[in-house]
Design a protein around this motif. Structure first.
Motif: not given
Lengths: 114, 109
Positions: B31, B33, B35, B37, B41-43, B45, B48, B88, B97, B99-101
């Motif tokens: 799968n 996902q 996100y 940000q 702030g924070h990531p 969701f 998916q 992301f 998972s 994460f990409g950059d």
């Protein structure tokens, strides 16, 4: 509903000082828990994850450690901070594994080491 | 180990232009996902995707999962200033998972 708390929100610490960041999750049982670090303008670096109490997996060798003393509590620690430890520390949780692995992030702690 | 690559790293657009970010994995994913940000702030969701070739829409956002389940894209139609932030992707072959950059989007009003 589930909520995730992190504290403190911001922290300025001298080099060589200890560190303790806390993360707690409410509204769910036996979550997977994660600690990430994000340098300014960069991606998310997974530091630790935990699938249960006392079970910690380290992704990156460093002077940080993590502990999970309770089901919904995750703590990130260091005995002596380095300048390179500065960054935005994010705690996250997810349920189960396998197909469903959506992660929900806390508000984060901005750490500056001087 | 598994790697998830995102391109471009940065994208600057004029308000009203479209935006696309791409995510590629070296391995087949169970799968993916996405996100967002916001600055400071924070990531958070967004969505998916699980099925091969899946396409999902959220208002002006269109998410696609490749047929081989190794790549994904996020397309924003007619960007607005509220779309600014870093997007992301995170891929999961199994369990946790990677994460990409991220792709950082700026929008000029």
């Amino acid at each position: 509903s589930q909520t995730i708390h992190q504290w403190p929100a911001t922290l300025v610490q001298p080099v060589g000082s200890p560190l303790s960041l806390e993360c707690t999750v409410e509204g769910t049982s036996n979550p997977n828990l994660y600690w990430y670090r994000q340098a300014a303008g960069r991606g998310l670096q997974l530091l630790f994850y935990s699938v249960g109490i006392g079970q910690i997996s380290s992704e990156v060798p460093q002077n940080l450690s993590a502990s999970r003393p309770q089901d919904r509590q995750f703590i990130l620690s260091s005995k002596k901070l380095l300048l390179s430890d500065s960054g935005f520390y994010l705690c996250a949780w997810s349920v189960g594994g396998g197909v469903t692995d959506t992660q929900y992030f806390g508000p984060g702690t901005r750490l500056t080491v001087l | 180990g598994q790697q998830v690559m995102q391109i471009p790293q940065y994208q600057h657009v004029q308000e009203g232009e479209d935006f696309t970010t791409y995510c590629n994995s070296s391995t087949t994913l169970s799968n993916i996902q996405w996100y967002k940000q916001r600055p400071g702030g924070h990531p958070v969701f967004l969505i998916q995707l699980v099925k091969s070739g899946e396409v999902k829409k959220q208002k002006r956002l269109t998410f696609q999962f490749g047929e081989a389940k190794k790549n994904s894209s996020l397309h924003i139609t007619a960007t607005q200033t509220t779309d600014v932030g870093t997007y992301f992707c995170a891929g999961s072959p199994s369990g946790k998972s990677t994460f990409g950059d991220g792709t950082t989007l700026t929008v000029k009003p």
